[in-house]
Write an enzyme that holds these catalytic residues in place. Sequence first.
Site, PDB file in Angstrom:
ATOM      1  N   ARG A 284       0.804  -1.225   0.000  1.00  0.00           N
ATOM      2  CA  ARG A 284       0.000   0.000   0.000  1.00  0.00           C
ATOM      3  C   ARG A 284       0.842   1.282   0.000  1.00  0.00           C
ATOM      4  O   ARG A 284       0.550   2.221  -0.742  1.00  0.00           O
ATOM      5  CB  ARG A 284      -0.890  -0.004   1.247  1.00  0.00           C
ATOM      6  CG  ARG A 284      -1.911   1.119   1.293  1.00  0.00           C
ATOM      7  CD  ARG A 284      -2.584   1.186   2.676  1.00  0.00           C
ATOM      8  NE  ARG A 284      -3.021  -0.098   3.152  1.00  0.00           N
ATOM      9  CZ  ARG A 284      -4.222  -0.635   2.923  1.00  0.00           C
ATOM     10  NH1 ARG A 284      -5.116   0.067   2.251  1.00  0.00           N
ATOM     11  NH2 ARG A 284      -4.533  -1.823   3.395  1.00  0.00           N
ATOM     12  N   TYR A 332     -14.465  -2.920   3.688  1.00  0.00           N
ATOM     13  CA  TYR A 332     -13.947  -2.508   4.993  1.00  0.00           C
ATOM     14  C   TYR A 332     -14.629  -1.250   5.522  1.00  0.00           C
ATOM     15  O   TYR A 332     -14.162  -0.676   6.497  1.00  0.00           O
ATOM     16  CB  TYR A 332     -12.458  -2.149   4.912  1.00  0.00           C
ATOM     17  CG  TYR A 332     -11.544  -3.084   4.185  1.00  0.00           C
ATOM     18  CD1 TYR A 332     -11.307  -4.378   4.660  1.00  0.00           C
ATOM     19  CD2 TYR A 332     -10.860  -2.665   3.044  1.00  0.00           C
ATOM     20  CE1 TYR A 332     -10.412  -5.211   4.000  1.00  0.00           C
ATOM     21  CE2 TYR A 332      -9.965  -3.498   2.394  1.00  0.00           C
ATOM     22  CZ  TYR A 332      -9.752  -4.767   2.874  1.00  0.00           C
ATOM     23  OH  TYR A 332      -8.859  -5.587   2.234  1.00  0.00           O
ATOM     24  N   CYS A 358     -26.200  -3.948  -8.044  1.00  0.00           N
ATOM     25  CA  CYS A 358     -27.425  -4.230  -7.302  1.00  0.00           C
ATOM     26  C   CYS A 358     -27.131  -4.766  -5.909  1.00  0.00           C
ATOM     27  O   CYS A 358     -27.366  -5.930  -5.603  1.00  0.00           O
ATOM     28  CB  CYS A 358     -28.264  -5.232  -8.090  1.00  0.00           C
ATOM     29  SG  CYS A 358     -28.552  -4.657  -9.755  1.00  0.00           S
ATOM     30  N   TYR A 386      -4.994  -1.896  -3.672  1.00  0.00           N
ATOM     31  CA  TYR A 386      -6.183  -2.683  -3.389  1.00  0.00           C
ATOM     32  C   TYR A 386      -7.417  -2.082  -4.078  1.00  0.00           C
ATOM     33  O   TYR A 386      -8.520  -2.108  -3.548  1.00  0.00           O
ATOM     34  CB  TYR A 386      -6.380  -2.828  -1.860  1.00  0.00           C
ATOM     35  CG  TYR A 386      -5.144  -3.410  -1.211  1.00  0.00           C
ATOM     36  CD1 TYR A 386      -4.831  -4.746  -1.399  1.00  0.00           C
ATOM     37  CD2 TYR A 386      -4.264  -2.619  -0.470  1.00  0.00           C
ATOM     38  CE1 TYR A 386      -3.680  -5.294  -0.847  1.00  0.00           C
ATOM     39  CE2 TYR A 386      -3.104  -3.155   0.081  1.00  0.00           C
ATOM     40  CZ  TYR A 386      -2.824  -4.496  -0.109  1.00  0.00           C
ATOM     41  OH  TYR A 386      -1.672  -5.033   0.428  1.00  0.00           O
TER      42      TYR A 386
HETATM   43  C1  LIG Z   1      -0.383  -7.910   1.966  1.00  0.00           C
HETATM   44  C2  LIG Z   1       0.974  -8.243   2.439  1.00  0.00           C
HETATM   45  C3  LIG Z   1       1.976  -7.275   2.440  1.00  0.00           C
HETATM   46  C4  LIG Z   1       1.744  -5.847   2.061  1.00  0.00           C
HETATM   47  O1  LIG Z   1       0.895  -5.176   2.926  1.00  0.00           O
HETATM   48  P1  LIG Z   1       0.641  -3.607   2.749  1.00  0.00           P
HETATM   49  O2  LIG Z   1      -0.257  -3.262   3.865  1.00  0.00           O
HETATM   50  O3  LIG Z   1       0.008  -3.412   1.423  1.00  0.00           O
HETATM   51  O4  LIG Z   1       1.975  -2.943   2.832  1.00  0.00           O
HETATM   52  C5  LIG Z   1       3.247  -7.663   2.827  1.00  0.00           C
HETATM   53  N1  LIG Z   1       3.516  -8.949   3.203  1.00  0.00           N
HETATM   54  C6  LIG Z   1       2.558  -9.896   3.226  1.00  0.00           C
HETATM   55  C7  LIG Z   1       2.920 -11.263   3.638  1.00  0.00           C
HETATM   56  C8  LIG Z   1       1.267  -9.579   2.845  1.00  0.00           C
HETATM   57  O5  LIG Z   1       0.324 -10.534   2.878  1.00  0.00           O
END
Ligand SMILES: *Cc1c(COP(=O)(O)O)cnc(C)c1O
Length: 431
Positions: A284, A332, A358, A386
């Site tokens: 993210r 969320y 819908c 995401y």
């Molecule tokens: C989803 C995930 C990330 C990344 O998470 P962010 O919140 O997008 O930084 C890193 N490592 C693992 C194992 C994940 O499942």
Amino acid sequence: MTLPGAPFVARRDGELELEGHSLAALAREFGTPLYVYSRGAMRAALAGYRRALHGRPHLVCYAMKANSSLAVLQTFVEAGCGFDIVSAGELERVLAAGGSADKVVFSGVGKTGAEMQRALEAGVRCFNVESRGELDRLDAVARAAGRRAPVSLRINPDVDARTHPYISTGLKSNKFGIAHGEALATYRYAASLAGIEVSGIDCHIGSQITEVEPYLDALDRLLDLVEAVEAAGVPIRHLDLGGGLGIRYADEAPPAADELVGRLIARLDARGHGARELLFEPGRSLVGNAGVLLTEVLYLKRGTAIDVAAGAARNFCIVDAAMNDLMRPALYEAWMAIEPCRLRADAAERWDIVGPVCESGDWLGRDRMLVVAPGDVLAVLSAGAYGMSMASNYNSRPRAAEVMIDGPRATLIRERETAGELFARERLLAR
Ligand SMILES: *Cc1c(COP(=O)(O)O)cnc(C)c1O
């Protein structure tokens, strides 16, 4: 307050821009719904991690489930990043984008035997293993292939990342990782397996984390283990602290990546682990504020003034993007900023921004004070992570197009899906 995504997202003379490009103009040129990303913003986000890690052995592995579009991956390949993957499909994407498997770490609680085989054959750098059962499976797959699988154990440090329950992963009650109390025994066991080569240790405690303390707690728990495991004669080469750093959607104030990494490095140094290779798996925080979703206002549907005032009705602004394009609000109840691409002078009204799907859960934003009219283009900000990667075809809605901005250029990086593509692999029964 500045807009989330600033300085790459900015308003100039009433026009909303991303990396200097008018978003209204891009919507006109490429149609809506449309994801638009800034390459400059992605590079700037990565530079934060890089600054703090400079001069130390490290690898930033972009957690590509945040946004796995090929041109996004290509951006991180060119920047020298590795990748954190959670499926064999993601591995194929990395390879298609020009990445190399030896910079890939493979995470996830449910890797199949076929996925392990493919990842071994491609030569991934490490499997982040989450259970003893997975370890046994990987050992068997590796021995059958005449190889040893490099392994890091994902430890569940049992720390509270204080984030949304759906995106918290480091508590005992989550499905992720090997319990801290079982880790030493599991390392001993891993070291005894002929098809396994212990390489590192990792954790990932959640997502949209806005404080440093949970990371420091997790690091301490991990270092305690590293010391115990090495004392038991099993060397650990790298330390992978996962991802999870939050971004600003509304008024959150997460630490900058360089601040977070700097604090972690200070703790590592203080505990005498400064020379260890460090991996991070940010998703993210590398792409979230580098992207927006553009959507056109279709219709305005007002409740009667009396009902709205009494809370018995709402004003709906119906747009052409929906929960299938951007699931975070529906999934969320996530709050994401919604901005008109061109400001109007009239008085603002309170709107629920909803899509055509819908489902009553199909909304992008609620109770937003906006001036809108049919034909206007709205931008959902902070939509780079995401967003597209979670898009679906629910209601047989083709997925959106995507555009990447890189300085003066705006390039279509994904064509809008067609209806025919949605059912191309379906078959009618014999009549
Ligand atoms: C989803 C995930 C990330 C990344 O998470 P962010 O919140 O997008 O930084 C890193 N490592 C693992 C194992 C994940 O499942």
